[in-house]
Scaffold this motif. Structure first.
Motif, short mmCIF file in Angstrom:
data_model
loop_
_atom_site.label_atom_id
_atom_site.label_comp_id
_atom_site.label_asym_id
_atom_site.label_seq_id
_atom_site.Cartn_x
_atom_site.Cartn_y
_atom_site.Cartn_z
N ALA A 2 8.54 4.10 6.44
CA ALA A 2 8.56 3.18 5.13
C ALA A 2 9.24 3.98 4.02
CB ALA A 2 7.21 2.80 4.69
N LEU A 3 9.55 5.28 3.96
CA LEU A 3 9.99 6.32 3.11
C LEU A 3 11.76 5.60 2.60
CD1 LEU A 3 8.78 9.54 3.84
CD2 LEU A 3 8.19 8.28 2.07
N PRO A 4 11.91 5.52 1.43
CA PRO A 4 13.30 4.98 0.97
C PRO A 4 14.43 5.88 1.21
CG PRO A 4 11.98 5.63 -1.10
CD PRO A 4 11.27 5.93 -0.03
N PHE A 5 14.81 6.05 2.43
CA PHE A 5 15.86 7.02 2.65
C PHE A 5 17.15 6.81 2.26
CE2 PHE A 5 13.29 8.28 6.85
CZ PHE A 5 12.45 8.89 6.25
N LEU B 53 0.87 -1.27 0.04
CA LEU B 53 -0.06 0.13 0.25
C LEU B 53 0.96 1.26 0.10
CD1 LEU B 53 -2.81 -0.83 2.59
CD2 LEU B 53 -3.06 -1.01 0.05
N LEU B 54 2.14 1.16 0.70
CA LEU B 54 2.75 2.56 0.74
C LEU B 54 4.02 2.45 -0.29
CD1 LEU B 54 3.26 2.23 4.48
CD2 LEU B 54 1.65 3.46 3.43
N SER B 55 4.08 1.54 -1.34
CA SER B 55 5.12 1.45 -2.32
C SER B 55 4.82 2.50 -3.33
CB SER B 55 4.98 0.13 -2.96
OG SER B 55 3.80 0.10 -3.85
N GLY B 56 3.70 3.02 -3.44
CA GLY B 56 3.57 4.25 -4.66
C GLY B 56 4.26 5.68 -3.69
N LEU B 57 3.79 5.84 -2.66
CA LEU B 57 4.45 7.01 -1.82
C LEU B 57 5.95 6.86 -1.84
CD1 LEU B 57 3.97 9.52 -0.10
CD2 LEU B 57 4.02 7.71 1.79
N GLY B 58 6.79 5.58 -1.50
CA GLY B 58 7.77 5.66 -1.60
C GLY B 58 8.38 5.92 -2.99
N ASP B 59 7.84 5.42 -3.77
CA ASP B 59 8.62 5.73 -5.23
C ASP B 59 8.23 7.22 -5.78
OD1 ASP B 59 9.40 5.06 -7.92
OD2 ASP B 59 7.68 4.38 -8.59
N ASP C 176 20.68 4.09 -6.39
CA ASP C 176 21.54 5.14 -6.40
C ASP C 176 22.81 4.81 -5.65
OD1 ASP C 176 19.80 6.68 -8.02
OD2 ASP C 176 18.90 7.61 -6.50
N GLY C 177 23.18 3.52 -5.67
CA GLY C 177 24.30 3.25 -4.70
C GLY C 177 23.99 2.80 -3.36
N GLN C 178 22.67 3.17 -2.99
CA GLN C 178 22.52 3.06 -1.51
C GLN C 178 21.09 1.91 -1.41
OE1 GLN C 178 23.88 4.12 1.23
NE2 GLN C 178 25.52 4.95 -0.04
N GLN C 179 21.20 1.33 -0.47
CA GLN C 179 19.79 0.45 -0.28
C GLN C 179 18.51 1.18 -0.27
OE1 GLN C 179 19.89 -2.63 -0.37
NE2 GLN C 179 21.87 -3.16 0.28
N ALA C 180 17.51 0.91 -0.74
CA ALA C 180 16.34 1.57 -0.98
C ALA C 180 15.38 0.67 0.04
CB ALA C 180 15.74 1.82 -2.19
N GLY C 181 14.57 1.18 0.93
CA GLY C 181 13.93 0.39 1.95
C GLY C 181 12.48 0.56 1.48
N VAL C 182 11.88 -0.66 1.48
CA VAL C 182 10.34 -0.55 1.32
C VAL C 182 9.63 -1.05 2.57
CG1 VAL C 182 10.09 -2.99 0.51
CG2 VAL C 182 8.61 -1.27 -0.34
#
Length: 540
Positions: free
Chosen positions: A414-417, A311-317, A519-525
């Protein structure tokens, strides 16, 4: 079938151009061959074949038969592509408005498909007309050069350009937006079976009917989103009105709807991300209601269970594409999103929350999740016994605030910091809020006038809930990103230095694999907010 054929013919061929006009000789009308009027053995309406077919479609729709209405709406789309002058006719507007407000979802979908097709067609025609207006441009359709004008009979009406023809369709924007609003108060969901007491029938038949209805509602919303996208692209709707509604669709839970909504948001915010920042409060409230609507009576949204990563994946993208790259933009986004958690202003959506709660899509402790039935002891909130809050006994407004706080904390976590400053900024703002309000709240319960101050239960509940959520959220961020107390206390938001986060184990937003990097960093979902722990602290 005959109406379908007639409308399809008029889509690409103007028959009136080949019919001899009254009181005009064939030599004066044009150089093409014309058909004598006497050869057409039927009564003309408005002295025109197009007007006659138009009248037939209106009469067909007026019969009120659902199948005939659906056919009439589709035929109108074919007809208007070739006879664009009729888009301004009041009767045409009434026909489409009636179809959009119909309780028959098939008619609604046909009307939306017609609008989407017309807007796409007029956009293509407008591009052709724009190219044809360039100097020395030869239009391949008739071989004419730009600037040349063909003079026809004075009695033949002239239709406007494609842009002018599309403008009347903007009048349907409110009705279309109602269909993509994810709530029970408007749109096709207003007549969904979950929101009304259905007649008694077998359980299997009810489940099949509910499934069919849900699928049809989804198709209607997909078409409505397509119409809104055309309206926005052609500048026929205010983007500030559209943004919160489309933002909500990104939380729909179904990729067939969430993915195009996310893509549309990216396009709208590519040049002006501030558009969303100006309406972020309303957008998150719409998104919250969307997550509730994505639930079901069998699996309602529960306090203590964070929304799923899907449900939150679109916000993170969206955050990664449009806000994370610029320091000022991402900090403005994080601060405004966190402000929703700190204020918990839910007054504007209380009615819609009440409808969803009445439909069984919300649970605050009266029933334990399925995992509890397999051996885990019930929580004190669910039991409502001694020492427990009895969350299901809370007023509806406080249940609303409880679930909204859980949603906002889960969304932020859940934001991909990608930079250390992102979680540190949230921790900094949480600490700032705690330093201003935690002590004040405790002091209000001390002294001789404590009972009088505590009488405003709604305000106390909202303040205590925001404080508790801040404490749990900041601790979760420190733990998940390995941030020390020294880093948190020494953080300065004005520091221009941007350090990348250290690699950590996570799952990438969307369809990525564990350990994949962005971008060279881990993207968290992953939803990092510990909702169960948060609820447990609230019970204590």
């Amino acid at each position: 079938r005959q109406a379908w054929v007639l409308a399809s013919v008029l889509e690409s061929l103007s028959i009136d151009d080949y019919v001899q006009l009254a009181d005009v000789s064939p030599a004066e009308q044009s150089k093409r061959r014309v058909l004598p009027r006497s050869e057409l053995k039927f009564h003309f309406v408005g002295n025109s074949v197009a007007a006659t077919v138009y009248d037939i479609l209106l009469r067909l729709n007026a019969l009120g038969n659902p199948q005939l209405c659906a056919v009439a709406v589709s035929c109108v789309g074919f007809f208007l592509k070739g006879q664009r002058g009729y888009t301004k006719d009041r009767r045409m507007g009434d026909l489409l408005s009636q179809a959009l407000s119909s309780g028959d979802l098939q008619i609604c979908r046909k009307a939306l498909e017609t609008l989407a097709s017309l807007l796409a067609h007029f956009r293509q025609e407008a591009e052709k007309e724009s190219r044809a207006s360039a100097a020395d441009f030869g239009d391949s359709r008739d071989g004419r050069v730009a600037g040349e004008t063909i003079i026809g009979p004075p009695d033949v009406p002239r239709t406007g350009g494609a842009v002018e023809a599309a403008q009347p369709l903007a009048a349907f924007s409110d009705a279309v937006l109602a269909h993509i609003t994810l709530s029970g108060s408007v749109g096709p969901a207003a007549q969904a079976p979950e929101l009304h007491s259905p007649m008694k029938r077998s359980r299997k038949a009810k489940e099949e009917a509910d499934t069919d209805r849900t699928d049809e509602v989804l198709r209607v919303r997909i078409e409505a989103l397509a119409v809104v996208r055309h309206l926005q692209t052609q500048g026929l709707v205010n983007p500030m009105v559209v943004l919160p509604k489309v933002f909500a669709l990104a939380f729909a839970g179904d990729s067939r709807l969430a993915d195009p909504a996310t893509d549309m948001l990216k396009e709208m915010l590519e040049l002006r991300p501030s558009l969303l920042l100006n309406r972020l409060d309303e957008a998150f409230r719409e998104g919250f209601l969307a997550t509730l609507h994505a639930a079901s009576p069998a699996q309602p949204a529960r306090a203590g269970e964070a929304p799923s990563a899907q449900l939150l994946s679109g916000l993170g993208d969206l955050y990664a594409e449009r806000f994370r790259k610029q320091k000022a933009m991402r900090e403005a986004f994080l601060r405004k999103a966190l402000r929703e958690l700190l204020r918990l202003q839910t007054n504007q959506s209380e009615d819609r929350f009440a409808e969803l709660a009445a439909a069984g899509l919300v649970s605050c402790g009266e029933e334990e999740p399925p995992t509890a039935a397999r051996g885990r002891p019930k929580s004190r909130a669910a039991r409502g016994g001694e020492g427990g809050l009895g969350l299901h006994k809370l007023p509806l407004q406080q249940q609303h605030q409880l679930l909204y706080a859980q949603f906002m904390a889960s969304a932020l976590s859940a934001l991909p910091f990608s930079y250390e400053s992102e979680p540190l900024l949230l921790i900094f703002e949480c600490n700032h809020h705690l330093s201003l309000h935690a002590g004040t709240l405790l002091a209000s319960f001390e002294g001789e006038d404590a009972a009088e101050k505590a009488s405003s239960g709604d305000e106390v509940f909202a303040e205590a809930l925001s404080i508790l959520t801040c404490v749990v959220l900041k601790n979760a961020l420190k733990r998940e990103y390995g941030l020390s107390a020294e880093q948190c206390s020494g953080f300065n938001p004005k520091d221009p230095k941007q350090e990348k986060l250290k690699p950590f184990t996570a799952i990438v937003f969307g369809t990525g694999k564990p350990g994949e990097k962005e971008d060279g960093q881990q993207a968290g979902v992953r939803v990092r907010f510990p909702a169960a722990e948060w609820l447990g602290k609230g019970e204590a």
